[in-house]
Design an enzyme around this catalytic site. Structure first.
Site, PDB file in Angstrom:
ATOM      1  N   GLU A  95       1.155  -1.580  -0.464  1.00  0.00           N
ATOM      2  CA  GLU A  95       0.215   0.157  -0.529  1.00  0.00           C
ATOM      3  C   GLU A  95       0.601   1.035  -0.213  1.00  0.00           C
ATOM      4  O   GLU A  95       2.440   1.041   0.965  1.00  0.00           O
ATOM      5  CB  GLU A  95      -0.567  -0.149   0.879  1.00  0.00           C
ATOM      6  CG  GLU A  95      -1.473  -1.427   1.193  1.00  0.00           C
ATOM      7  CD  GLU A  95      -2.664  -1.441   1.920  1.00  0.00           C
ATOM      8  OE1 GLU A  95      -3.496  -2.442   2.402  1.00  0.00           O
ATOM      9  OE2 GLU A  95      -2.372  -0.629   3.445  1.00  0.00           O
ATOM     10  N   CYS A 108       3.631   8.367   1.509  1.00  0.00           N
ATOM     11  CA  CYS A 108       3.814   7.231   1.970  1.00  0.00           C
ATOM     12  C   CYS A 108       4.315   6.220   1.666  1.00  0.00           C
ATOM     13  O   CYS A 108       3.273   5.256   0.854  1.00  0.00           O
ATOM     14  CB  CYS A 108       2.398   7.552   3.031  1.00  0.00           C
ATOM     15  SG  CYS A 108       3.169   6.073   4.638  1.00  0.00           S
ATOM     16  N   CYS A 115       6.352  -7.063   7.770  1.00  0.00           N
ATOM     17  CA  CYS A 115       7.365  -6.296   8.340  1.00  0.00           C
ATOM     18  C   CYS A 115       7.436  -7.598   8.797  1.00  0.00           C
ATOM     19  O   CYS A 115       6.788  -7.918   9.924  1.00  0.00           O
ATOM     20  CB  CYS A 115       6.822  -5.273   9.007  1.00  0.00           C
ATOM     21  SG  CYS A 115       8.491  -4.881  10.324  1.00  0.00           S
ATOM     22  N   CYS A 119       6.009  -4.658  16.216  1.00  0.00           N
ATOM     23  CA  CYS A 119       5.577  -3.736  17.280  1.00  0.00           C
ATOM     24  C   CYS A 119       4.688  -4.043  17.740  1.00  0.00           C
ATOM     25  O   CYS A 119       3.663  -4.065  16.621  1.00  0.00           O
ATOM     26  CB  CYS A 119       5.700  -1.987  16.575  1.00  0.00           C
ATOM     27  SG  CYS A 119       7.997  -1.687  16.623  1.00  0.00           S
ATOM     28  N   CYS A 122       0.802  -2.140  16.236  1.00  0.00           N
ATOM     29  CA  CYS A 122       0.879  -2.111  14.491  1.00  0.00           C
ATOM     30  C   CYS A 122       0.114  -3.260  13.731  1.00  0.00           C
ATOM     31  O   CYS A 122       0.979  -4.025  14.188  1.00  0.00           O
ATOM     32  CB  CYS A 122       2.448  -1.853  14.452  1.00  0.00           C
ATOM     33  SG  CYS A 122       2.611  -1.467  12.280  1.00  0.00           S
ATOM     34  N   GLY A 162       6.307  -2.136   6.673  1.00  0.00           N
ATOM     35  CA  GLY A 162       8.090  -2.232   6.211  1.00  0.00           C
ATOM     36  C   GLY A 162       8.586  -1.632   6.856  1.00  0.00           C
ATOM     37  O   GLY A 162       8.322  -0.477   7.610  1.00  0.00           O
ATOM     38  N   GLU A 163       9.895  -2.761   7.351  1.00  0.00           N
ATOM     39  CA  GLU A 163      10.862  -1.228   7.667  1.00  0.00           C
ATOM     40  C   GLU A 163      11.926  -1.376   7.369  1.00  0.00           C
ATOM     41  O   GLU A 163      12.434  -1.902   6.516  1.00  0.00           O
ATOM     42  CB  GLU A 163      11.351  -2.083   9.392  1.00  0.00           C
ATOM     43  CG  GLU A 163      13.450  -1.465   9.721  1.00  0.00           C
ATOM     44  CD  GLU A 163      12.917   0.057  10.367  1.00  0.00           C
ATOM     45  OE1 GLU A 163      11.977  -0.054  10.607  1.00  0.00           O
ATOM     46  OE2 GLU A 163      14.066   0.417  10.135  1.00  0.00           O
ATOM     47  N   SER A 216      10.918   5.961  15.628  1.00  0.00           N
ATOM     48  CA  SER A 216       9.576   5.565  16.130  1.00  0.00           C
ATOM     49  C   SER A 216      10.372   5.042  17.876  1.00  0.00           C
ATOM     50  O   SER A 216      10.881   4.106  17.871  1.00  0.00           O
ATOM     51  CB  SER A 216       9.241   4.065  15.713  1.00  0.00           C
ATOM     52  OG  SER A 216       8.736   4.519  14.707  1.00  0.00           O
ATOM     53  N   LEU A 217      10.067   6.203  18.414  1.00  0.00           N
ATOM     54  CA  LEU A 217      10.755   6.236  19.805  1.00  0.00           C
ATOM     55  C   LEU A 217       9.246   5.443  21.004  1.00  0.00           C
ATOM     56  O   LEU A 217       9.695   4.266  21.789  1.00  0.00           O
ATOM     57  CB  LEU A 217      11.176   7.729  20.731  1.00  0.00           C
ATOM     58  CG  LEU A 217      11.951   6.913  21.410  1.00  0.00           C
ATOM     59  CD1 LEU A 217      12.755   6.285  21.768  1.00  0.00           C
ATOM     60  CD2 LEU A 217      11.776   9.090  22.235  1.00  0.00           C
ATOM     61  N   HIS A 218       8.578   6.271  21.088  1.00  0.00           N
ATOM     62  CA  HIS A 218       7.105   5.822  21.242  1.00  0.00           C
ATOM     63  C   HIS A 218       7.516   5.894  23.044  1.00  0.00           C
ATOM     64  O   HIS A 218       6.384   5.133  23.427  1.00  0.00           O
ATOM     65  CB  HIS A 218       6.968   4.352  20.964  1.00  0.00           C
ATOM     66  CG  HIS A 218       6.623   4.608  19.188  1.00  0.00           C
ATOM     67  ND1 HIS A 218       5.245   5.527  18.805  1.00  0.00           N
ATOM     68  CD2 HIS A 218       6.851   3.538  18.685  1.00  0.00           C
ATOM     69  CE1 HIS A 218       5.882   5.440  17.638  1.00  0.00           C
ATOM     70  NE2 HIS A 218       6.509   4.084  17.778  1.00  0.00           N
ATOM     71  N   CYS A 336      -1.466   5.454   9.775  1.00  0.00           N
ATOM     72  CA  CYS A 336       0.058   5.625  10.577  1.00  0.00           C
ATOM     73  C   CYS A 336      -0.001   3.761  11.123  1.00  0.00           C
ATOM     74  O   CYS A 336      -1.102   3.762  12.062  1.00  0.00           O
ATOM     75  CB  CYS A 336       0.282   5.556  11.746  1.00  0.00           C
ATOM     76  SG  CYS A 336       1.334   7.597  11.367  1.00  0.00           S
TER      77      CYS A 336
HETATM   78  N1  SAH Z   1       9.244   0.943  10.403  1.00  0.00           N
HETATM   79  C1  SAH Z   1       8.961   1.944  10.006  1.00  0.00           C
HETATM   80  C2  SAH Z   1       8.085   2.265   9.368  1.00  0.00           C
HETATM   81  C3  SAH Z   1       6.526   2.341  10.481  1.00  0.00           C
HETATM   82  S1  SAH Z   1       5.077   3.224   9.720  1.00  0.00           S
HETATM   83  C4  SAH Z   1       9.296   2.729  11.626  1.00  0.00           C
HETATM   84  O1  SAH Z   1       9.416   1.657  12.832  1.00  0.00           O
HETATM   85  O2  SAH Z   1       9.611   3.733  11.448  1.00  0.00           O
HETATM   86  C5  SAH Z   1       5.279   5.133  10.708  1.00  0.00           C
HETATM   87  C6  SAH Z   1       5.198   5.421  12.091  1.00  0.00           C
HETATM   88  O3  SAH Z   1       3.575   4.289  11.887  1.00  0.00           O
HETATM   89  C7  SAH Z   1       5.331   4.526  12.794  1.00  0.00           C
HETATM   90  O4  SAH Z   1       6.653   5.723  14.324  1.00  0.00           O
HETATM   91  C8  SAH Z   1       5.226   3.430  13.346  1.00  0.00           C
HETATM   92  O5  SAH Z   1       5.398   2.750  14.952  1.00  0.00           O
HETATM   93  C9  SAH Z   1       3.952   4.412  13.701  1.00  0.00           C
HETATM   94  N2  SAH Z   1       2.865   3.464  13.952  1.00  0.00           N
HETATM   95  C10 SAH Z   1       2.884   2.092  13.929  1.00  0.00           C
HETATM   96  N3  SAH Z   1       1.384   1.511  13.920  1.00  0.00           N
HETATM   97  C11 SAH Z   1       0.782   2.477  14.747  1.00  0.00           C
HETATM   98  C12 SAH Z   1      -0.888   2.760  15.332  1.00  0.00           C
HETATM   99  N4  SAH Z   1      -1.350   1.725  15.000  1.00  0.00           N
HETATM  100  N5  SAH Z   1      -1.339   3.975  15.595  1.00  0.00           N
HETATM  101  C13 SAH Z   1      -0.025   4.688  14.938  1.00  0.00           C
HETATM  102  N6  SAH Z   1       0.529   5.112  14.460  1.00  0.00           N
HETATM  103  C14 SAH Z   1       1.376   3.671  14.387  1.00  0.00           C
END
Ligand code: SAH
Length: 362
Positions: A95, A108, A115, A119, A122, A162-163, A216-218, A336
């Site tokens: 996508e 995007c 992936c 996480c 996700c 994907g990463e 992607s810290l979180h 996202c």
């Molecule tokens: N693999 C890469 C790209 C991922 S998508 C990465 O980890 O950065 C881009 C962002 O969306 C990332 O920061 C990811 O953690 C975040 N993301 C993933 N699932 C999500 C969700 N359900 N709600 C909001 N953000 C999300």
């Protein structure tokens, strides 16, 4: 016809294209012209490349092809965001999302089918991992978007499925093509790679590319980040943060964008904000708070808007630039973490409610 499979020229960078043409016995400048035809003019038929000599065109037809992914579904959201479901040559689906804004148009882009990083919040993770995309399949998403929009996007974010750093060897040339003058001419500050933090690949990337970095810290500590972003167990914060700092240190204007998904009751308290402020001390940072986008089967919930705002204000008071990402395209699962890359049952049900444009390229 030769027996060797035809090379897909869509994925070759300028130097690769030049040497491929030279190896063919042609001139490097023909390679540059073909590159321009493909990416600037969207031409995939060698016969339409009028400044390429006829004999060379015949040779190209025999040895090469230009094969972009095929759009199998276009889903427009109510906010102008559009999700394209693309079919690859082996039948896999990915996508790509188009996000229009007043002053820019962002694409995007996906880097893998599925992936492997798992996480916990996700939905792409739930699909598992199938394979890496080729450079042609990655840049092919920008190729397609440029054709469908009638112009190249102003920004590309590698934030689809994907990463990207787990597919380093294909992502790097694809990002080079996005920036290439003979192709899309997108400036390095407008191409953003988003990573969950594969530290050795980040170090390698610094040697070869100068794109913008989003991480992607979180979570502000290892214990919580181990749960949310399991790759943290391999590359914990004490390794990740210095590697990110090094990535931007050559340019004082550069900042790392830290992505921080706001999960109700999990990582969204003022104590978390304070820990985050301590963690990012001395790091050139922007924090992008992402309201969690729910998907079926998840136990997480979106933080209430006032808690997101309180978190943001706390960061701001500490001098950290903090924004809240506007959720885009969530009514078509294009936000996202909602990309799952196949025309699954759920989207089929949705098709009955959402106007669908079937398109086919090639
Ligand atoms: N693999 C890469 C790209 C991922 S998508 C990465 O980890 O950065 C881009 C962002 O969306 C990332 O920061 C990811 O953690 C975040 N993301 C993933 N699932 C999500 C969700 N359900 N709600 C909001 N953000 C999300």
């Amino acid at each position: 016809m030769s027996d060797t499979p035809k090379i897909n020229l869509l994925g070759l960078t300028r130097p690769e294209m030049e040497s491929w043409f030279v190896n063919l016995g042609a001139k490097a400048f023909h390679g540059r012209n073909v590159l321009k035809w493909i990416h600037k003019h969207g031409v995939f038929d060698f016969d339409a490349m009028t400044d390429v000599p006829q004999r060379l065109r015949d040779l190209l037809r025999d040895k090469a092809r230009v094969a972009p992914p095929r759009v199998v579904l276009t889903q427009p959201a109510s906010d102008g965001t559009t999700k394209w479901v693309l079919e690859l040559e082996d039948g896999q689906h990915i996508e790509t999302v188009y996000i229009p804004e007043e002053s820019r148009s962002t694409i995007c882009v996906s880097s893998q089918v599925g992936c492997a990083l798992d996480c916990s919040f996700c939905s792409t993770a739930q699909q598992g991992f199938n394979r890496n995309l080729t450079a042609a399949e990655i840049v092919g998403q920008v190729w397609l978007a440029s054709r469908l929009l009638g112009h190249p996007p102003s920004n590309v974010v590698m934030m689809g499925m994907g990463e990207p750093l787990a597919n380093f060897d294909n992502v790097v040339p694809a990002m080079e093509l996005m920036q290439e003058d003979l192709a899309y001419m997108i400036s390095k500050t407008r191409v953003t790679i988003s990573t969950s933090g594969i530290v050795p690949a980040l170090r390698r990337l610094r040697e070869v590319s100068d794109v913008s970095l989003a991480v992607s810290l979180h979570a502000p500590d290892n214990a919580l980040r181990d749960q949310l972003v399991p790759i943290n167990r391999k590359y914990p914060l004490e390794e990740l943060i210095p590697a990110c700092k090094e990535f931007v240190q050559h340019d004082r204007r550069r900042k790392i964008t830290w992505e921080y998904v706001m999960l109700d009751g999990v990582n969204d308290s003022i104590a978390h904000a304070k820990a985050l402020i301590r963690l990012l001390q001395g790091v050139p940072s922007k924090v992008n708070l992402i309201p969690f986008n729910p998907f079926p089967g998840t136990d997480y919930q979106t933080s209430p808007a006032d808690r997101v705002e309180a978190f943001r204000q706390r960061l701001k008071r500490a001098g950290i630039i903090a924004t809240t990402r506007k959720t885009r395209g969530d009514d078509i699962d294009a936000a996202c973490g909602q990309l799952v890359g196949k025309v699954h049952d759920r989207s089929r049900r949705r098709l009955q409610r959402i106007p669908v444009v079937q398109e086919s390229y090639q």
